[in-house]
Design a protein around this motif. Structure first.
Motif, PDB file in Angstrom:
ATOM      1  N   ASN A 248       0.671  -1.171   0.228  1.00 43.84           N
ATOM      2  CA  ASN A 248       0.054  -0.031   0.048  1.00 43.84           C
ATOM      3  C   ASN A 248       1.082   1.226   0.038  1.00 43.84           C
ATOM      4  OD1 ASN A 248      -2.548  -1.733   0.259  1.00 43.84           O
ATOM      5  ND2 ASN A 248      -1.403  -2.096   2.362  1.00 43.84           N
ATOM      6  N   ASP A 249       0.244   2.511  -0.309  1.00 47.45           N
ATOM      7  CA  ASP A 249       0.868   3.586  -0.058  1.00 47.45           C
ATOM      8  C   ASP A 249       0.029   4.261   1.044  1.00 47.45           C
ATOM      9  OD1 ASP A 249      -1.424   3.852  -1.373  1.00 47.45           O
ATOM     10  OD2 ASP A 249      -1.023   5.928  -2.430  1.00 47.45           O
ATOM     11  N   SER A 250       0.978   4.939   1.903  1.00 46.64           N
ATOM     12  CA  SER A 250       0.314   5.681   3.142  1.00 46.64           C
ATOM     13  C   SER A 250       0.969   7.052   3.332  1.00 46.64           C
ATOM     14  CB  SER A 250       0.932   4.583   4.232  1.00 46.64           C
ATOM     15  OG  SER A 250       0.427   5.148   5.486  1.00 46.64           O
ATOM     16  N   TYR A 251       0.239   7.717   4.033  1.00 43.56           N
ATOM     17  CA  TYR A 251       0.515   9.212   3.838  1.00 43.56           C
ATOM     18  C   TYR A 251       0.100   9.918   5.382  1.00 43.56           C
ATOM     19  CZ  TYR A 251       0.869   8.347  -1.028  1.00 43.56           C
ATOM     20  OH  TYR A 251       1.144   7.862  -2.140  1.00 43.56           O
ATOM     21  N   TYR A 252       0.652  10.855   5.633  1.00 46.10           N
ATOM     22  CA  TYR A 252       0.628  11.677   6.788  1.00 46.10           C
ATOM     23  C   TYR A 252       0.422  13.137   6.125  1.00 46.10           C
ATOM     24  CZ  TYR A 252       1.389   7.997  10.235  1.00 46.10           C
ATOM     25  OH  TYR A 252       1.072   6.853  10.730  1.00 46.10           O
ATOM     26  N   THR A 253      -0.614  13.611   6.129  1.00 44.50           N
ATOM     27  CA  THR A 253      -0.747  14.960   5.477  1.00 44.50           C
ATOM     28  C   THR A 253      -1.309  16.015   6.350  1.00 44.50           C
ATOM     29  OG1 THR A 253      -3.139  14.348   4.619  1.00 44.50           O
ATOM     30  CG2 THR A 253      -1.227  13.800   3.228  1.00 44.50           C
ATOM     31  N   PHE A 254      -0.923  17.393   6.059  1.00 47.70           N
ATOM     32  CA  PHE A 254      -1.296  18.437   7.055  1.00 47.70           C
ATOM     33  C   PHE A 254      -1.544  19.523   6.198  1.00 47.70           C
ATOM     34  CE2 PHE A 254       1.727  15.286   8.978  1.00 47.70           C
ATOM     35  CZ  PHE A 254       1.172  14.907  10.169  1.00 47.70           C
ATOM     36  N   VAL A 255      -2.613  20.623   6.960  1.00 42.91           N
ATOM     37  CA  VAL A 255      -2.581  21.696   6.222  1.00 42.91           C
ATOM     38  C   VAL A 255      -2.599  22.804   7.434  1.00 42.91           C
ATOM     39  CG1 VAL A 255      -4.445  23.368   5.160  1.00 42.91           C
ATOM     40  CG2 VAL A 255      -4.042  21.084   4.221  1.00 42.91           C
ATOM     41  N   ASN A 256      -1.692  23.758   7.467  1.00 40.75           N
ATOM     42  CA  ASN A 256      -1.711  24.724   8.241  1.00 40.75           C
ATOM     43  C   ASN A 256      -1.437  24.228   9.578  1.00 40.75           C
ATOM     44  OD1 ASN A 256      -1.668  26.261   6.320  1.00 40.75           O
ATOM     45  ND2 ASN A 256      -3.622  27.510   6.931  1.00 40.75           N
ATOM     46  N   GLY A 257      -0.661  23.169   9.874  1.00 43.38           N
ATOM     47  CA  GLY A 257      -0.435  22.402  11.090  1.00 43.38           C
ATOM     48  C   GLY A 257      -1.624  21.512  11.695  1.00 43.38           C
ATOM     49  N   THR A 258      -2.463  21.369  10.798  1.00 43.29           N
ATOM     50  CA  THR A 258      -3.451  20.234  11.316  1.00 43.29           C
ATOM     51  C   THR A 258      -3.458  19.231  10.295  1.00 43.29           C
ATOM     52  OG1 THR A 258      -5.055  21.772  12.099  1.00 43.29           O
ATOM     53  CG2 THR A 258      -6.152  19.934  11.213  1.00 43.29           C
ATOM     54  N   TYR A 259      -3.555  17.996  11.147  1.00 40.17           N
ATOM     55  CA  TYR A 259      -3.575  16.487  10.351  1.00 40.17           C
ATOM     56  C   TYR A 259      -4.803  16.473   9.495  1.00 40.17           C
ATOM     57  CZ  TYR A 259      -3.467  11.333  10.008  1.00 40.17           C
ATOM     58  OH  TYR A 259      -3.286  10.159   9.504  1.00 40.17           O
ATOM     59  N   THR A 260      -4.781  16.106   8.465  1.00 40.19           N
ATOM     60  CA  THR A 260      -5.877  15.706   7.591  1.00 40.19           C
ATOM     61  C   THR A 260      -6.085  14.279   7.338  1.00 40.19           C
ATOM     62  OG1 THR A 260      -4.399  16.533   5.513  1.00 40.19           O
ATOM     63  CG2 THR A 260      -6.171  18.124   6.459  1.00 40.19           C
ATOM     64  N   LYS A 313     -12.046  19.538  10.292  1.00 36.34           N
ATOM     65  CA  LYS A 313     -10.827  19.785   9.299  1.00 36.34           C
ATOM     66  C   LYS A 313     -10.026  18.346   8.981  1.00 36.34           C
ATOM     67  CE  LYS A 313     -10.413  24.070  11.710  1.00 36.34           C
ATOM     68  NZ  LYS A 313     -10.255  24.519  13.138  1.00 36.34           N
ATOM     69  N   ASN A 314     -10.897  17.298   8.696  1.00 35.11           N
ATOM     70  CA  ASN A 314     -10.066  16.097   8.094  1.00 35.11           C
ATOM     71  C   ASN A 314      -9.595  16.073   6.754  1.00 35.11           C
ATOM     72  OD1 ASN A 314     -10.207  14.928  10.677  1.00 35.11           O
ATOM     73  ND2 ASN A 314     -12.260  14.221  10.340  1.00 35.11           N
ATOM     74  N   LYS A 315     -10.147  16.930   6.072  1.00 36.03           N
ATOM     75  CA  LYS A 315     -10.178  16.810   4.571  1.00 36.03           C
ATOM     76  C   LYS A 315     -10.037  18.140   3.942  1.00 36.03           C
ATOM     77  CE  LYS A 315     -11.715  14.184   0.479  1.00 36.03           C
ATOM     78  NZ  LYS A 315     -12.649  13.167   0.172  1.00 36.03           N
ATOM     79  N   LEU A 316      -9.227  18.657   2.926  1.00 35.28           N
ATOM     80  CA  LEU A 316      -9.152  19.879   2.535  1.00 35.28           C
ATOM     81  C   LEU A 316      -9.899  19.763   1.047  1.00 35.28           C
ATOM     82  CD1 LEU A 316      -7.675  22.865   2.536  1.00 35.28           C
ATOM     83  CD2 LEU A 316      -5.788  21.582   0.894  1.00 35.28           C
ATOM     84  N   GLY A 317     -10.491  20.946   0.864  1.00 36.02           N
ATOM     85  CA  GLY A 317     -11.415  21.199  -0.372  1.00 36.02           C
ATOM     86  C   GLY A 317     -10.704  22.110  -1.467  1.00 36.02           C
ATOM     87  N   ASN A 318      -9.966  22.922  -0.931  1.00 37.35           N
ATOM     88  CA  ASN A 318      -9.333  23.977  -2.026  1.00 37.35           C
ATOM     89  C   ASN A 318      -8.909  23.162  -3.156  1.00 37.35           C
ATOM     90  OD1 ASN A 318      -9.124  24.780   0.926  1.00 37.35           O
ATOM     91  ND2 ASN A 318      -8.487  26.699   0.046  1.00 37.35           N
ATOM     92  N   THR A 319      -9.343  23.851  -4.397  1.00 33.40           N
ATOM     93  CA  THR A 319      -9.004  23.357  -5.670  1.00 33.40           C
ATOM     94  C   THR A 319      -7.821  24.100  -6.180  1.00 33.40           C
ATOM     95  OG1 THR A 319     -10.748  24.397  -6.741  1.00 33.40           O
ATOM     96  CG2 THR A 319     -11.345  22.081  -6.260  1.00 33.40           C
ATOM     97  N   GLU A 320      -7.695  25.250  -5.841  1.00 34.28           N
ATOM     98  CA  GLU A 320      -6.715  26.204  -6.561  1.00 34.28           C
ATOM     99  C   GLU A 320      -5.362  25.913  -5.920  1.00 34.28           C
ATOM    100  OE1 GLU A 320      -7.703  28.157  -2.436  1.00 34.28           O
ATOM    101  OE2 GLU A 320      -8.556  27.050  -4.119  1.00 34.28           O
ATOM    102  N   VAL A 321      -5.348  24.900  -4.865  1.00 34.67           N
ATOM    103  CA  VAL A 321      -3.723  24.573  -4.670  1.00 34.67           C
ATOM    104  C   VAL A 321      -3.236  23.417  -5.595  1.00 34.67           C
ATOM    105  CG1 VAL A 321      -4.509  25.230  -2.271  1.00 34.67           C
ATOM    106  CG2 VAL A 321      -4.449  22.677  -3.080  1.00 34.67           C
ATOM    107  N   ARG A 322      -3.979  22.874  -6.493  1.00 30.20           N
ATOM    108  CA  ARG A 322      -3.557  21.642  -7.152  1.00 30.20           C
ATOM    109  C   ARG A 322      -2.558  22.009  -8.132  1.00 30.20           C
ATOM    110  NH1 ARG A 322      -6.195  17.002  -7.696  1.00 30.20           N
ATOM    111  NH2 ARG A 322      -5.460  15.583  -9.325  1.00 30.20           N
ATOM    112  N   SER A 323      -2.648  23.136  -9.078  1.00 26.36           N
ATOM    113  CA  SER A 323      -1.637  23.188  -9.853  1.00 26.36           C
ATOM    114  C   SER A 323      -0.270  23.453  -9.235  1.00 26.36           C
ATOM    115  CB  SER A 323      -2.123  24.355 -10.911  1.00 26.36           C
ATOM    116  OG  SER A 323      -2.335  25.518 -10.160  1.00 26.36           O
ATOM    117  N   TRP A 324      -0.375  24.202  -8.326  1.00 22.76           N
ATOM    118  CA  TRP A 324       1.087  24.673  -7.759  1.00 22.76           C
ATOM    119  C   TRP A 324       1.921  23.638  -7.070  1.00 22.76           C
ATOM    120  CZ3 TRP A 324       2.200  24.854  -2.521  1.00 22.76           C
ATOM    121  CH2 TRP A 324       1.159  25.296  -1.525  1.00 22.76           C
ATOM    122  N   ILE A 325       1.074  22.947  -6.199  1.00 26.24           N
ATOM    123  CA  ILE A 325       1.543  21.601  -5.626  1.00 26.24           C
ATOM    124  C   ILE A 325       2.177  20.570  -6.853  1.00 26.24           C
ATOM    125  CG2 ILE A 325       0.972  19.746  -3.952  1.00 26.24           C
ATOM    126  CD1 ILE A 325      -0.917  21.257  -2.527  1.00 26.24           C
TER     127      ILE A 325
END
Length: 613
Positions: A248-260, A313-325
């Motif tokens: 599997n692939d496994s990730y720990y992801t965060f937005v502004n310090g919060t675990y998503t 705040k479990n899941k980020l919804g911003n679509t505009e972050v996609r291209s620069w990431i």
């Protein structure tokens, strides 16, 4: 005869204050309530909201230390050494929704609490809440009870600048709650890894990271990585990842310090960026699954106006972050592979092995599906429920559906007869499942029972397709039942580790004893509860009563009428959680691998003889 409806006029319209609304509909603000037995229960969200504010101060360069303490009675104390809440707005900042400096990006550029609700929710849901701000030799303090101001004061102070918050969660909202120090410690480590250089003290223990996400990844990998991790960091993006030999692939992801925990647009963009970076370097056209299989990654992004799917705040919804990431990850991965040829060689070899395994599995999958179709279009072991959550959208609290995995027909019969068919499904195993430790993925498709379970859960292609909010192991509380539970856990952890990591797997706790007299019946889940029940129902002195005690050897011995209460509103579930990905391989190998001298010695050292036998 029909009843007359009550008059619907102006007198029936109510306007709740913001804090009254929080107490009336707490789920809208903190998700679930709970008693502290699950890491996402409301009391941990309250703690998180307060610590988030303290961490925001560090992010803005004010204060490098946070003190956190939790007493035995559940009283929480959080002290930061940031700028301190402006004294004249102290009361408003913790009691009036949509009030705060986090709307002003000059003051808080990358804040989590943009909606002005967090600390107000803590205030409203606490029996006692005190906030004190220290600024430039002065202080202001306010005390509340269930969101209502009780007392305020201000004056001179020699304390360092910052904010101190004390609160005691409301016993009305969280009856019989208690904080689990392991859950709190895990949160403190996340804050530390995400904020390199920040010192957090929880009950006087230090949580500190020098290398940030590099340290987190190293802890999770525990030397299981195939190559030196690829790492990148700038002002708005930080990530680290490496491949292991897992499925599997496994990730720990965060937005502004919060675990998503449920990822979001930043995670999907990161995955796409890794794929494009690898393909750009190699000149090949590898597919996403071949590149992803075996990755363990950590990702943190900073977004000025994050949009989350809920207050928790479990899941980020911003679509505009996609291209620069995508572009930053692509460039960073490609660049690192060009710089480190040894890493690139190992990474590409892993991807090519993944590709080979995937192609070999295609024919095995076809055979398995054809075999299943011949038996039945439906899964014979499954008694399904009517309600299922929408894809990528877990059910709201109180609406979660669940599937009980039972051992044998007798246990399944009790649950099927007493379940709620709207939200409760039952999957009945014919016998002990296969110990899959060390088996390749092809075994999953060749074993009829394991394949049927995978189809039941609908997790063949992605955990996000899961048809149930909760996957519950319902086995007997004897040696065979515990063995079956361990075999099931091995199956989940070996093939579908994210299912456990995301908190979907539970253990059903059912009573071991029934103690009763003519007037009352008590169901007991331990020897301690049984002894207390016998003492209570036996009476005192001359009023001693006859007490009958029954031990349930298996779930099938509990009648459907009795069983209904154990899977209804008072259901007892124990969440299966992962402390660290790196521990999985060690634990599975020790308990479920081949017999070893170490395991034999462990059994001998921990063998307990029952004096009643």
């Amino acid at each position: 005869m029909t009843s007359t409806p009550s008059n619907y006029d102006e007198s029936k319209i109510k306007t709740l204050s913001s804090l009254e609304h929080i107490r009336k509909r707490p789920g809208m603000y903190i998700g679930r309530l709970g008693n502290g037995s699950h890491q996402d229960d409301g009391i941990y969200i309250l703690l998180k909201e307060v610590v988030d504010n303290a961490v925001d101060e560090f992010i803005m360069g004010a204060g490098k230390k946070i003190d956190v303490a939790v007493s035995e009675e559940g009283r929480v104390r959080v002290r930061d050494y940031g700028r301190g809440i402006p004294l004249g707005k102290l009361v408003d900042c913790v009691s009036v929704i949509n009030t705060g400096a986090k709307y002003n990006t000059d003051v808080f550029q990358f804040s989590v609490g943009l909606n002005g609700v967090g600390t107000k929710a803590v205030n409203a849901l606490s029996d006692e809440f005190t906030v004190t701000a220290y600024r430039d030799g002065k202080y202001a303090s306010a005390t509340f009870s269930q969101g209502k101001l009780q007392h305020k004061e201000e004056g001179e102070s020699e304390e360092k600048n910052g904010t101190l918050i004390n609160f005691l969660p409301s016993r009305d909202m969280f009856p019989e709650f208690s904080y689990d120090s392991d859950f709190v410690s895990r949160r403190m480590w996340r804050y530390a890894y995400l904020n390199a250089g920040l010192k957090l003290y929880f009950n006087k223990s230090l949580f500190y990271s020098k290398e940030g996400l590099r340290d987190l990844l190293a802890k999770e990998l525990s030397d299981s990585n195939l190559y030196e991790p690829i790492y990148y960091k700038d002002e708005t993006l930080e990530f680290a990842f490496a491949h292991t030999d897992s499925f599997n692939d496994s990730y720990y992801t965060f937005v502004n310090g919060t675990y998503t925990s449920e990822g979001g647009t930043h995670l999907s963009a990161f995955r796409e960026g890794v794929l494009k970076g690898v393909n750009e370097f190699s000149g090949k056209k590898f597919v996403n699954t071949d590149v992803r299989d075996g990755i363990v990654g950590t990702l943190a992004v900073k977004v000025k106006e994050p949009v989350f799917e809920s207050q928790t705040k479990n899941k980020l919804g911003n679509t505009e972050v996609r291209s620069w990431i995508v572009n930053k990850v692509r460039e960073a991965v490609s660049s690192e592979l060009y710089k480190h040829s040894d890493t690139a060689e190992i990474l590409l070899d892993k991807i090519q092995r993944n590709e080979k395994v995937r192609k070999e599995l295609q024919s095995v999958r076809k055979e398995a599906k054809a075999r299943a179709k011949k038996v039945s279009l439906k899964i014979p072991q499954l008694k399904d429920c009517k309600y299922h959550p929408a894809k990528n959208a877990p059910s709201a609290a109180g609406r979660e559906n669940m599937v009980f995995i039972t051992e044998g027909q007798s246990a399944a019969g009790s649950i099927v007869s007493s379940r709620d068919p709207l939200i409760q499904a039952v999957f009945s195993m014919k016998g002990k499942p296969l110990n899959v430790l060390g088996h390749q993925l092809a075994t999953l498709y060749k074993n009829e029972e394991m394949y049927a379970l995978m189809r039941t859960l609908n997790i063949e292609h992605s955990i996000s397709d899961l048809r149930f909010d909760k996957v519950i192991m319902a086995t007997d509380a004897d040696v065979d039942g515990l063995h079956i539970r361990n075999l099931l856990l091995t199956f989940f952890l070996h093939y579908f580790e994210p299912l456990v990591k995301l908190g979907h797997v539970y253990i059903l706790e059912t009573p071991i004893f029934r103690v009763r007299n003519k007037a009352e019946t008590i169901y007991c889940y331990s020897e301690k509860e049984k002894n207390a029940a016998q003492k209570k129902l036996g009476g005192q002195g001359k009023k001693k009563l006859n007490v009958e005690m029954t031990r349930f050897k298996g779930l099938g011995e509990i009648s459907p009428k009795e069983f209904k209460q154990f899977i209804g509103d008072d259901i007892r579930l124990k969440s299966v959680t992962l402390d660290s990905i790196s521990e999985v391989a060690k634990v599975l190998s020790f308990y479920m691998g081949k017999n070893t001298p170490e395991r034999k010695q462990y059994i001998m050292d921990n063998l307990v003889v029952d004096p009643e036998q």
